[in-house]
Design an enzyme around this catalytic site. Structure first.
Site, short mmCIF file in Angstrom:
data_model
loop_
_atom_site.label_atom_id
_atom_site.label_comp_id
_atom_site.label_asym_id
_atom_site.label_seq_id
_atom_site.Cartn_x
_atom_site.Cartn_y
_atom_site.Cartn_z
N TRP A 325 0.84 -1.20 0.00
CA TRP A 325 0.00 0.00 0.00
C TRP A 325 0.87 1.26 0.00
CZ3 TRP A 325 -0.25 3.99 3.55
CH2 TRP A 325 -1.30 4.89 3.40
N HIS A 326 2.00 1.19 0.70
CA HIS A 326 2.86 2.36 0.80
C HIS A 326 3.55 2.68 -0.53
CE1 HIS A 326 2.44 1.91 5.17
NE2 HIS A 326 2.82 3.17 5.24
N GLY A 327 3.87 1.69 -1.31
CA GLY A 327 4.55 2.01 -2.55
C GLY A 327 4.71 0.78 -3.44
N PHE A 486 2.79 8.48 -1.23
CA PHE A 486 1.97 7.28 -1.10
C PHE A 486 0.53 7.55 -1.49
CE2 PHE A 486 5.16 6.88 2.45
CZ PHE A 486 6.07 6.22 1.66
#
Length: 486
Positions: A325-327, A486
């Site tokens: 989800w972050h990257g 993000f």
């Protein structure tokens, strides 16, 4: 538009507040809501107007799916189909803009192909507003949302500018009721004072504490293959502090801005580096994301209801997806996997009923967190491994040349002394600054605790004015928030 910019502080914010409460004063509440929605879209479009239509498309699409699910009978085939269509709609947008390049690049590496990688600019906040709306659809499907929101209120829920780009991540049933309370349209001197104080404290964290660390961090992480043990630890700890001051500063500013409009946003940080276990850390770091992952991934996967092994597997899956989800990159997946392992070990340890002194528990937790941030910050996994090896002393152990006069006997243990080019020129002062900042996050009260002591007084006014002046002077080196990517 950045919170830490002159145009936001002296232009956008005062204009938005004055017009909003001006309309309210003439009892034009609907018009005030329209104004707040439009100004939030202007705030978002200031960065790149081209992505405003994408945001609006996402909102209209989710509003359509949500409206259907809110009125359909739960569990029916049609509602199931609409739920999956809605989730697919969000994942398709997210997949194209955020993960397409990563997937094609990974495919090319694995199968030695040469498919062209599209150059797509990542829209700001796409992960935040996509997952917020997926959660809304899931709640609508499970009938926890029978409110039949109108399009204007739903749009404001998604685009409300204090939380649009980097959270805190909010559920619809937390934020939308706030927009509907009549008393929240009343101008409040108290909330203005508290909100501005929180905003100034968050701005100070960002501008005065996080940004000065940025050059030190960049020097180490852009020379990953050259750094020594001391340089690697210096860069990793500097990034640990930079990320905390940057993101918690943004969250404080967002909460403060919400309060100016009488909207209470949840806290997102609670002194995470005081944690004495990884479980404790995730109760303190990015709290709203932790709650989201728990409610919409971990528990639906089965949580701890199907035995210990299944629980550990669920933790791994949840944190791995949390990393993704972050990257879109293997470093984020590795970071998430590391925390999944840490959490599984932590739960296993608790099950054994063993205890350890708090000091040791804190040190182990902090070291684990610092080590994992290396993967989070590195440009690629090769750099991350290089810095990790340096931190573990697997490359070489080299101390600053100035220390040879203090600990010459270390030479017999193959410790070398040399000029460390990736440390600041006055490294003694830099180490002292890191020690002061680290001590501060470990023993000083956090922003929420400071605000509990806030009283409108001359002392507070003088102190806040001084901090504000320092911040405004420092705005000539404006930098983006780390979590904007993000």
């Amino acid at each position: 538009m950045l919170f830490n910019s002159y145009e936001f502080i002296f232009g956008f914010l005062p204009l938005t507040v004055i017009i909003f409460f001006g309309l309210v004063r003439f009892r034009l509440l609907k018009l005030a809501t329209y104004w707040l929605t439009i100004s939030s879209l202007i705030f978002y479009g200031y960065w790149n107007p081209a992505y405003v239509p994408l945001l609006i498309t996402s909102i209209i699409g989710n509003f359509f799916f949500g409206s259907y699910l809110s009125t359909a009978k739960p569990g029916t085939r049609s509602s199931q189909v609409m739920l999956w269509l809605g989730i697919t709609f969000n994942l398709a947008i997210l997949g194209y803009y955020k993960y397409a390049g990563f997937l094609i690049d990974s495919f090319n590496h694995v199968f030695q192909t040469t498919f062209p990688i599209p150059e797509i600019i990542l829209p700001l906040g796409i992960s935040f507003y996509s997952f917020t709306q997926i959660a809304y659809l899931v709640d609508a499907y499970h009938s926890s949302s029978r409110n039949n929101y109108d399009l204007l209120t739903y749009t404001l829920f998604v685009v409300f500018f204090p939380q649009l780009i980097a959270g805190p991540i909010l559920r619809h049933d937390e934020l939308i009721p706030e927009f509907k309370k009549l008393k929240n349209f009343i101008f409040s001197n108290r909330n203005i004072a508290y909100g501005l104080t929180l905003f100034i404290l968050g701005l100070a964290k960002k501008v005065l504490l996080a940004d000065p660390l940025s050059p030190w961090v960049a020097e180490v992480f852009t020379h990953a293959n050259e750094v020594t043990l001391v340089e690697a630890w210096f860069g990793a700890i500097a990034y640990t502090l930079q990320l905390y001051f940057d993101f918690s500063g943004y969250s404080d500013m967002a909460i403060g801005l919400g309060l100016i409009f009488n909207i209470h946003l949840p806290i997102n940080f609670n002194s995470p580096y005081k944690a004495t276990s990884i479980i404790d850390f995730w109760h303190r770091w990015h709290i709203t994301l932790s709650n989201f992952l728990r409610d919409y991934l971990y528990i639906p996967l089965g949580g701890n209801r199907k035995g210990s092994l299944r629980r550990y597997l669920n933790l791994m899956i949840t944190m791995l997806l949390g990393g993704l989800w972050h990257g879109a990159g293997w470093t984020y997946i590795l970071w998430g996997s590391l925390h999944g392992c840490f959490l599984a070990i932590n739960h296993g340890w608790r099950k054994l009923g063993c205890q350890m002194p708090n000091a040791i528990a804190w040190l182990m937790t902090f070291m684990a967190v610092v080590f994992s941030w290396v993967f989070f910050r590195s440009s690629n996994w090769v750099d991350a491994v290089a810095i990790s090896k340096a931190m573990l002393g697997l490359s070489s152990i080299t101390l600053p040349a100035g220390m040879k006069a203090i600990v010459p006997w270390l030479s017999q243990w193959r410790v070398e002394f040399a000029e460390l080019s990736h440390l600041p020129s006055n490294y003694q002062q830099a180490f002292a600054q890191l020690a002061v900042l680290l001590g501060g996050v470990m023993v000083l009260p956090n922003t929420q605790q400071i605000m509990q002591r806030f009283q409108p007084s001359w002392q507070w006014a003088i102190a806040l004015s001084s901090v504000t002046v320092l911040c405004l002077i420092s705005l000539n080196r404006v930098s983006e928030f780390l979590y904007f990517q993000f």
